[in-house]
Scaffold this motif. Structure first.
Motif, PDB file in Angstrom:
ATOM      1  N   THR A   1       0.829  -1.210   0.000  1.00  0.00           N
ATOM      2  CA  THR A   1       0.000   0.000   0.000  1.00  0.00           C
ATOM      3  C   THR A   1       0.858   1.253   0.000  1.00  0.00           C
TER       4      THR A   1
ATOM      5  N   SER B   1      -9.600   0.990  -2.549  1.00  0.00           N
ATOM      6  CA  SER B   1      -9.512  -0.410  -2.120  1.00  0.00           C
ATOM      7  C   SER B   1     -10.550  -1.207  -2.889  1.00  0.00           C
TER       8      SER B   1
ATOM      9  N   ASP C   1      -6.230  -1.537  -4.552  1.00  0.00           N
ATOM     10  CA  ASP C   1      -5.541  -2.275  -3.499  1.00  0.00           C
ATOM     11  C   ASP C   1      -6.316  -3.539  -3.139  1.00  0.00           C
ATOM     12  N   ASP C   2      -5.588  -4.635  -2.887  1.00  0.00           N
ATOM     13  CA  ASP C   2      -6.179  -5.915  -2.464  1.00  0.00           C
ATOM     14  C   ASP C   2      -7.161  -6.462  -3.485  1.00  0.00           C
TER      15      ASP C   2
END
Length: 475
Positions: free
Chosen positions: A187, A210, A243-244
């Motif tokens: 991150t 995210s 992200d993720d």
């Protein structure tokens, strides 16, 4: 009477409107504009490639029927996809309704492209109802390249990130797929890339989001019937950072939408940056067409930092806080906390707290005592695979049994408990859990969880199983 593109398309719309729901007609047909007609070939303009693909997948039969009513059995339809000013110099994507004529007409250039009115799109990051499309990048200004310590464990990813910052979308690193375990700086690194892009290219629109936030926004868009705004918003971004991405696992509809957003951005040369806790090949319940696209650019893994990198991270953290540690203490921490950056920073905070609260000097003895507790209580990463193995060991059944279709009572019980604990200890979707535990569907997992909860309340022995296995998983 001379046929015009407008008259033909208007007649087609009247036919289509009578055969599909009103909301679907408003969403997928009203935005279309007729462009040209040349014999039995009608060219229509659609706002995006996603729009065209949706029509092809869901409405091709009714389009074919409507057009053939107007232009005969040899009718052909050409889509002209002109997203915005950047597309005007390119050939439009084209698709034609099949006919018996093997000769394919050439794509038709559109004289007056329909431009996407960006000022009217809804921004999912602002209060609903506000029409102003001012995009906040959602970047953390504290995560910069200056405070991201480079080492052997992250050198490739960091170098790729710096290259992208200078030429977003102009390198072969598109997408940039950064993967690695918890607390290794994924991150931090993507925020640093985004911040540097903004500094070097102030005209670029950068957005960090995210995957969980993206999914929530999509669900909200579906509920409010403004999926188009949601899709077009993300198609406008110059540098999209997600992200993720592993949390898309098992979410078929969200994967579908992201696939089209990804394609649109990539085709326009916009930069895509993704992070995950595992490599593309290891992500479960993700469409293969998405996995293949994740591999198009560069996949760079972040590994556990080596001793020298850990030492530099500690020094930087202490320098920032204006605290001095003895060299032997620094060395001890770097030698013994070898997992990730988060654990390193946590160990420093614990030592500082112990020294401050007890009014003690920071010594090697204090550090060793504090870290012994920290290391002992550090939890291992709990995965679905780990849960299955723990349950299998407890009931003395094999992994092959739990993955099989057998309905033996002891195996069914173990399988249901594995599903229950996977839901309790991981963020995986029900579909993802079912896929990894015997290739079951989400309804089977839901039934297993309900069964376990019922037995937990009514069966004392079964309640004991749950408590024992829970302790083993947490240890």
């Amino acid at each position: 009477m001379t046929l015009t593109a407008n008259s033909v398309w208007e007649n087609c719309l009247n036919y289509i409107k009578d055969n599909i729901p009103e909301d679907a007609f408003s969403t997928w047909f009203l935005p279309i504009r007729p462009a040209k007609i040349n014999g039995n070939i009608l060219t229509i303009q659609v706002p995006s490639k996603f729009f065209y693909e949706w029509l092809e997948e869901h409405y091709i039969k009714i389009l074919k029927s409507a057009l053939q009513r107007e232009l005969g059995s040899e009718a052909k339809l050409v889509y002209s996809i002109l997203m915005d000013q950047k597309s005007q110099g390119r050939d439009p994507y084209t698709v034609r309704i099949p006919s018996s004529n093997k000769e394919k007409p050439q794509p038709q250039e559109v004289d007056t492209p329909i431009q996407l009115d960006k000022s009217r799109l809804m921004n999912p990051f602002v209060i609903p109802g506000l029409q102003k499309l001012k995009i906040d990048s959602q970047l953390n200004p504290n995560y910069t390249f200056d405070n991201f310590i480079e080492g052997e464990s992250n050198r490739l990813a960091r170098a790729a990130g710096r290259a992208i910052s200078k030429r977003p979308g102009g390198t072969s690193f598109n997408p940039l797929f950064i993967y690695g375990g918890v607390g290794l700086g994924k991150t931090h690194l993507v925020h640093a890339i985004g911040l540097e892009v903004k500094e070097l290219h102030p005209d670029k629109t950068v957005l960090y989001v995210s995957t969980e936030k993206f999914t929530q926004q999509f669900i909200e868009a579906v509920k409010n019937n403004n999926q188009n705004d949601f899709i077009h918003f993300y198609q406008m971004i110059d540098v999209l950072i997600m992200d993720d991405i592993q949390f898309l696992s098992g979410k078929a509809k969200t994967q579908e939408v992201f696939f089209h957003i990804f394609n649109h951005l990539h085709q326009r040369g916009n930069q895509i940056i993704l992070t995950s806790d595992k490599s593309p090949a290891d992500i479960q319940d993700m469409e293969q067409r998405l996995i293949s696209r994740f591999k198009w650019g560069l996949s760079a893994d972040l590994q556990n930092p080596d001793y020298n990198t850990r030492l530099e991270i500690l020094k930087q953290k202490l320098e920032k806080d204006g605290i001095i540690f003895p060299d032997e203490v620094m060395d001890y921490i770097a030698q013994n906390i070898d997992t990730n950056v988060r654990e390193l920073e946590g160990s420093l905070n614990s030592i500082i707290a112990q020294a401050t609260l007890n009014k003690r000097e920071i010594t090697l003895e204090l550090t060793a005592r504090t870290l012994s507790k920290l290391v002992q209580t550090a939890r291992k990463e709990i995965s679905i695979d780990y849960i299955q193995k723990t349950v299998c060991e407890y009931f003395k059944v094999s992994m092959e049994d739990i993955q099989s279709k057998t309905r033996k009572r002891d195996v069914v019980q173990a399988r249901q408990l594995a599903m229950y604990f996977a839901k309790q200890y991981t963020k995986a979707s029900l579909a993802s859990i079912g896929s990894q535990i015997g290739k079951r569907d989400h309804a089977t997992v839901l039934h297993a969880c309900k069964t376990v909860k019922n037995l937990q309340e009514t069966d004392k022995a079964f309640r004991g199983y749950i408590e024992d296995i829970s302790r083993k998983i947490s240890d």
